[in-house]
Design a protein around this motif. Structure first.
Motif, PDB file in Angstrom:
ATOM      1  N   MET A   1       2.233 -11.444   7.572  1.00 18.89           N
ATOM      2  CA  MET A   1       3.532 -10.946   7.164  1.00 18.89           C
ATOM      3  C   MET A   1       3.388 -10.302   5.795  1.00 18.89           C
ATOM      4  N   GLU A   2       4.070  -9.174   5.641  1.00 14.28           N
ATOM      5  CA  GLU A   2       4.104  -8.544   4.321  1.00 14.28           C
ATOM      6  C   GLU A   2       5.524  -8.114   4.013  1.00 14.28           C
ATOM      7  N   GLU A   3       5.891  -8.231   2.763  1.00 15.97           N
ATOM      8  CA  GLU A   3       7.223  -7.863   2.314  1.00 15.97           C
ATOM      9  C   GLU A   3       7.187  -6.419   1.834  1.00 15.97           C
ATOM     10  N   LEU A   4       8.095  -5.589   2.376  1.00 22.86           N
ATOM     11  CA  LEU A   4       8.157  -4.175   2.023  1.00 22.86           C
ATOM     12  C   LEU A   4       9.462  -3.863   1.316  1.00 22.86           C
ATOM     13  N   GLN A   5       9.451  -2.827   0.489  1.00 18.68           N
ATOM     14  CA  GLN A   5      10.667  -2.390  -0.187  1.00 18.68           C
ATOM     15  C   GLN A   5      11.480  -1.422   0.672  1.00 18.68           C
ATOM     16  N   SER A   6      10.805  -0.706   1.580  1.00 16.67           N
ATOM     17  CA  SER A   6      11.492   0.187   2.508  1.00 16.67           C
ATOM     18  C   SER A   6      10.631   0.330   3.759  1.00 16.67           C
ATOM     19  N   VAL A   7      11.301   0.680   4.869  1.00 19.74           N
ATOM     20  CA  VAL A   7      10.585   0.811   6.138  1.00 19.74           C
ATOM     21  C   VAL A   7      11.421   1.653   7.105  1.00 19.74           C
ATOM     22  N   ALA A   8      10.738   2.343   8.009  1.00 18.09           N
ATOM     23  CA  ALA A   8      11.414   3.079   9.075  1.00 18.09           C
ATOM     24  C   ALA A   8      11.678   2.126  10.240  1.00 18.09           C
ATOM     25  N   VAL A   9      12.864   2.244  10.825  1.00 16.80           N
ATOM     26  CA  VAL A   9      13.245   1.451  11.984  1.00 16.80           C
ATOM     27  C   VAL A   9      13.676   2.451  13.061  1.00 16.80           C
ATOM     28  N   THR A  10      12.971   2.438  14.203  1.00 18.57           N
ATOM     29  CA  THR A  10      13.248   3.436  15.240  1.00 18.57           C
ATOM     30  C   THR A  10      13.401   2.801  16.616  1.00 18.57           C
TER      31      THR A  10
END
Length: 141
Positions: free
Chosen positions: A1-10
């Motif tokens: 698991m990694e924590e991201l500040q932003s990500v695309a959700v499609t």
């Protein structure tokens, strides 16, 4: 698991980088378990019930959820739409039942996450979007 500040959700791939959300070749529609979301407040309550204190808090991503929201109660029924940021829309499909792996993290955590959908919700993406920490989250229906 990694924590991201932003990500695309499609709708085609779920949360970018998570293979569980990818629509399989030949599938008619996206899987019901494309995105998992947990409430920060539910996670904190469950971890405190199992003996955790403020200084002993478990990070939310220990739950292995894709997204963590705070300050609102997620819908407890399939068909509701959760909007995140400007364009992302996720349809709630079912409760996310906690697995026995939670007890490996902290004894009793599976039981503490079981009542009232505390383990979170699962959903499918109905509208793509780029989301980021701090984006507005709202219930649309």
């Amino acid at each position: 698991m990694e924590e991201l500040q932003s990500v695309a959700v499609t709708a085609a791939a779920g949360v970018q980088g998570d293979f569980r959300g990818v629509v399989r070749q030949g599938a008619v529609k996206p899987p019901r378990r494309q995105v998992s979301i947990i409430e920060a407040e539910s996670w904190e309550a469950a971890t405190q019930e199992t003996g955790g204190s403020q200084g002993d808090a478990l990070p939310w991503h220990s739950r292995r959820a894709n997204l963590c929201v705070s300050g609102l109660r997620l819908p407890r029924e399939p068909g509701a739409i959760v909007a995140i940021g400007a364009t992302c829309r996720i349809e709630i499909t079912m409760e996310c039942d906690p697995c026995s792996r939670m007890d490996e993290i902290r004894p009793g955590l599976t039981a503490a996450l079981t009542p009232d959908w505390r383990g979170g919700v699962l959903g499918r993406v109905v509208q793509d979007g780029e989301i980021a920490v701090g984006d507005e989250v709202r219930i649309e229906r």
